[in-house]
Design a protein around this motif. Structure first.
Motif, PDB file in Angstrom:
ATOM      1  N   UNK B   5     -14.226  12.449  46.875  1.00 44.12           N
ATOM      2  CA  UNK B   5     -15.632  12.388  46.462  1.00 44.12           C
ATOM      3  C   UNK B   5     -16.060  13.778  46.003  1.00 44.12           C
ATOM      4  N   UNK B   6     -16.608  13.850  44.794  1.00 40.36           N
ATOM      5  CA  UNK B   6     -17.029  15.138  44.222  1.00 40.36           C
ATOM      6  C   UNK B   6     -18.548  15.189  44.091  1.00 40.36           C
ATOM      7  N   UNK B   7     -19.102  16.376  44.325  1.00 42.07           N
ATOM      8  CA  UNK B   7     -20.554  16.567  44.227  1.00 42.07           C
ATOM      9  C   UNK B   7     -20.850  17.674  43.214  1.00 42.07           C
ATOM     10  N   UNK B   8     -21.903  17.450  42.426  1.00 42.81           N
ATOM     11  CA  UNK B   8     -22.222  18.442  41.388  1.00 42.81           C
ATOM     12  C   UNK B   8     -23.706  18.795  41.363  1.00 42.81           C
ATOM     13  N   UNK B   9     -23.990  19.916  40.751  1.00 40.57           N
ATOM     14  CA  UNK B   9     -25.364  20.353  40.505  1.00 40.57           C
ATOM     15  C   UNK B   9     -26.184  20.349  41.780  1.00 40.57           C
ATOM     16  N   UNK B  10     -27.430  19.851  41.661  1.00 36.96           N
ATOM     17  CA  UNK B  10     -28.361  19.898  42.791  1.00 36.96           C
ATOM     18  C   UNK B  10     -27.896  19.054  43.981  1.00 36.96           C
ATOM     19  N   UNK B  11     -26.965  18.140  43.758  1.00 40.23           N
ATOM     20  CA  UNK B  11     -26.413  17.342  44.859  1.00 40.23           C
ATOM     21  C   UNK B  11     -25.749  18.256  45.901  1.00 40.23           C
ATOM     22  N   UNK B  12     -25.167  19.337  45.432  1.00 41.10           N
ATOM     23  CA  UNK B  12     -24.458  20.239  46.361  1.00 41.10           C
ATOM     24  C   UNK B  12     -25.425  21.004  47.266  1.00 41.10           C
ATOM     25  N   UNK B  13     -26.731  21.049  46.889  1.00 36.92           N
ATOM     26  CA  UNK B  13     -27.726  21.652  47.782  1.00 36.92           C
ATOM     27  C   UNK B  13     -27.830  20.844  49.071  1.00 36.92           C
ATOM     28  N   UNK B  42     -29.745  12.380  50.292  1.00 41.14           N
ATOM     29  CA  UNK B  42     -29.338  11.923  48.951  1.00 41.14           C
ATOM     30  C   UNK B  42     -30.160  10.725  48.492  1.00 41.14           C
ATOM     31  N   UNK B  43     -30.742  10.009  49.441  1.00 39.13           N
ATOM     32  CA  UNK B  43     -31.528   8.815  49.095  1.00 39.13           C
ATOM     33  C   UNK B  43     -32.694   9.161  48.173  1.00 39.13           C
ATOM     34  N   UNK B  44     -33.188  10.387  48.255  1.00 38.50           N
ATOM     35  CA  UNK B  44     -34.328  10.798  47.418  1.00 38.50           C
ATOM     36  C   UNK B  44     -33.891  11.456  46.108  1.00 38.50           C
ATOM     37  N   UNK B  45     -32.600  11.508  45.880  1.00 35.78           N
ATOM     38  CA  UNK B  45     -32.100  12.212  44.700  1.00 35.78           C
ATOM     39  C   UNK B  45     -31.764  11.238  43.580  1.00 35.78           C
ATOM     40  N   UNK B  46     -31.945  11.750  42.349  1.00 36.64           N
ATOM     41  CA  UNK B  46     -31.541  10.974  41.184  1.00 36.64           C
ATOM     42  C   UNK B  46     -30.114  11.402  40.817  1.00 36.64           C
ATOM     43  N   UNK B  47     -29.218  10.455  40.753  1.00 37.37           N
ATOM     44  CA  UNK B  47     -27.843  10.778  40.363  1.00 37.37           C
ATOM     45  C   UNK B  47     -27.164   9.514  39.861  1.00 37.37           C
ATOM     46  N   UNK B  48     -26.047   9.704  39.198  1.00 37.04           N
ATOM     47  CA  UNK B  48     -25.239   8.543  38.853  1.00 37.04           C
ATOM     48  C   UNK B  48     -23.797   8.834  39.197  1.00 37.04           C
ATOM     49  N   UNK B  49     -22.983   7.790  39.127  1.00 36.24           N
ATOM     50  CA  UNK B  49     -21.607   7.895  39.605  1.00 36.24           C
ATOM     51  C   UNK B  49     -20.624   7.870  38.445  1.00 36.24           C
ATOM     52  N   UNK B  50     -19.537   8.604  38.633  1.00 32.78           N
ATOM     53  CA  UNK B  50     -18.403   8.479  37.722  1.00 32.78           C
ATOM     54  C   UNK B  50     -17.194   8.107  38.571  1.00 32.78           C
ATOM     55  N   UNK B  51     -16.476   7.081  38.142  1.00 35.88           N
ATOM     56  CA  UNK B  51     -15.231   6.692  38.799  1.00 35.88           C
ATOM     57  C   UNK B  51     -14.093   7.140  37.892  1.00 35.88           C
ATOM     58  N   UNK B  52     -13.262   8.014  38.412  1.00 29.37           N
ATOM     59  CA  UNK B  52     -12.160   8.580  37.617  1.00 29.37           C
ATOM     60  C   UNK B  52     -12.654   9.054  36.250  1.00 29.37           C
ATOM     61  N   UNK B  65      -6.623   6.916  46.127  1.00 27.73           N
ATOM     62  CA  UNK B  65      -6.455   8.048  45.229  1.00 27.73           C
ATOM     63  C   UNK B  65      -7.522   8.164  44.148  1.00 27.73           C
ATOM     64  N   UNK B  66      -8.452   7.212  44.112  1.00 26.27           N
ATOM     65  CA  UNK B  66      -9.523   7.287  43.118  1.00 26.27           C
ATOM     66  C   UNK B  66     -10.439   8.481  43.385  1.00 26.27           C
ATOM     67  N   UNK B  67     -11.116   8.921  42.336  1.00 24.90           N
ATOM     68  CA  UNK B  67     -12.090  10.006  42.448  1.00 24.90           C
ATOM     69  C   UNK B  67     -13.468   9.484  42.040  1.00 24.90           C
ATOM     70  N   UNK B  68     -14.433   9.682  42.922  1.00 28.48           N
ATOM     71  CA  UNK B  68     -15.805   9.281  42.625  1.00 28.48           C
ATOM     72  C   UNK B  68     -16.670  10.538  42.619  1.00 28.48           C
ATOM     73  N   UNK B  69     -17.436  10.725  41.542  1.00 26.23           N
ATOM     74  CA  UNK B  69     -18.288  11.909  41.435  1.00 26.23           C
ATOM     75  C   UNK B  69     -19.747  11.506  41.462  1.00 26.23           C
ATOM     76  N   UNK B  70     -20.555  12.266  42.189  1.00 29.34           N
ATOM     77  CA  UNK B  70     -22.011  12.096  42.192  1.00 29.34           C
ATOM     78  C   UNK B  70     -22.599  13.169  41.279  1.00 29.34           C
ATOM     79  N   UNK B  71     -23.247  12.712  40.206  1.00 31.25           N
ATOM     80  CA  UNK B  71     -23.719  13.654  39.196  1.00 31.25           C
ATOM     81  C   UNK B  71     -25.218  13.505  38.972  1.00 31.25           C
TER      82      UNK B  71
END
Lengths: 147, 77
Positions: B5-13, B42-52, B65-71
């Protein structure tokens, strides 16, 4: 032409004016080119809650950017009669007044270069997983939002 | 192997880490339930998901082995 060729768009830190000059110079041997269009993004000194922005720190989902850029590039070469297209986006910290985005398109006639350059800037802002965090004078940070 | 699971931008705060290895789960809805349980903010955050590296808009099955990113919304340029 060079539609299959691609490399990372990322540039660590700010993009020096000298690189831009050098890249223009390199195209003098490509004599089929009649027009270049260049867009440069510069970090602006925004004021947030009375604090001046001093820099933007860029991060990205780099491998996804590469994958998306390959598709976008392919699409642009189909849509526009481009001789070449070069794109650089900063990663890491870029101070106010420095260049963070360099889009450079070339074609035989001006319209393709200009239109492709404009569309590419919009595409980069909309489609690429890149994030900017504005760093203020008092060290507070604000995640940038694109309009 | 599980799920990366990957986190980006303001999600990492909120997550304070850029990546986590997550126990395998069957689909992205199940994964996100677990992730939200661990990071309620995270419930109050706007983000979308990327799968692989592909953006997804609805529940998607996962494999080892899949990768899911919260962007969060992009802000490049």
């Amino acid at each position: 032409m060079s539609s299959k060729k691609h490399h990372s768009i990322f540039y660590q830190g700010s993009i020096p004016a000298q690189k831009i000059a050098d890249d223009i110079q390199k195209h003098s041997t490509k004599t089929n080119i009649g027009a270049h269009s260049i867009f440069l993004g510069q970090v602006r000194e925004d004021v947030i809650d009375g604090e001046k922005v001093v820099a933007i720190e860029y991060t990205a989902y780099e491998s996804m950017v590469e994958e998306k850029m390959a598709i976008i590039r392919e699409h642009f070469f189909q849509k526009y009669a481009l001789s070449c297209m070069h794109i650089y986006h900063s990663l890491g910290t870029v101070a106010v007044g420095e260049i963070c985005l360099f889009v450079f398109t070339s074609s035989a006639h001006r319209r393709d270069a200009i239109d492709a350059c404009n569309e590419m800037v919009e595409t980069i802002k909309k489609e690429l997983p890149i994030w900017g965090k504005e760093i203020c004078n008092n060290q507070t940070t604000v995640w940038k939002q694109n309009n | 192997m599980g799920i990366q699971v990957l986190f980006f931008g303001s999600i990492t705060d909120i997550t304070l880490v850029a990546a986590l290895s997550w126990e395998y789960c069957a689909d992205t809805d199940t994964l996100m339930k677990g992730v939200l349980n661990r990071f309620p903010a995270l419930a109050n955050k706007k983000y979308f998901l990327a799968l692989n590296q592909q953006v997804i808009h609805e529940n998607a099955p996962l494999k080892q082995g899949d990768t899911v990113a919260l962007m969060p919304p992009f802000s490049g340029g």
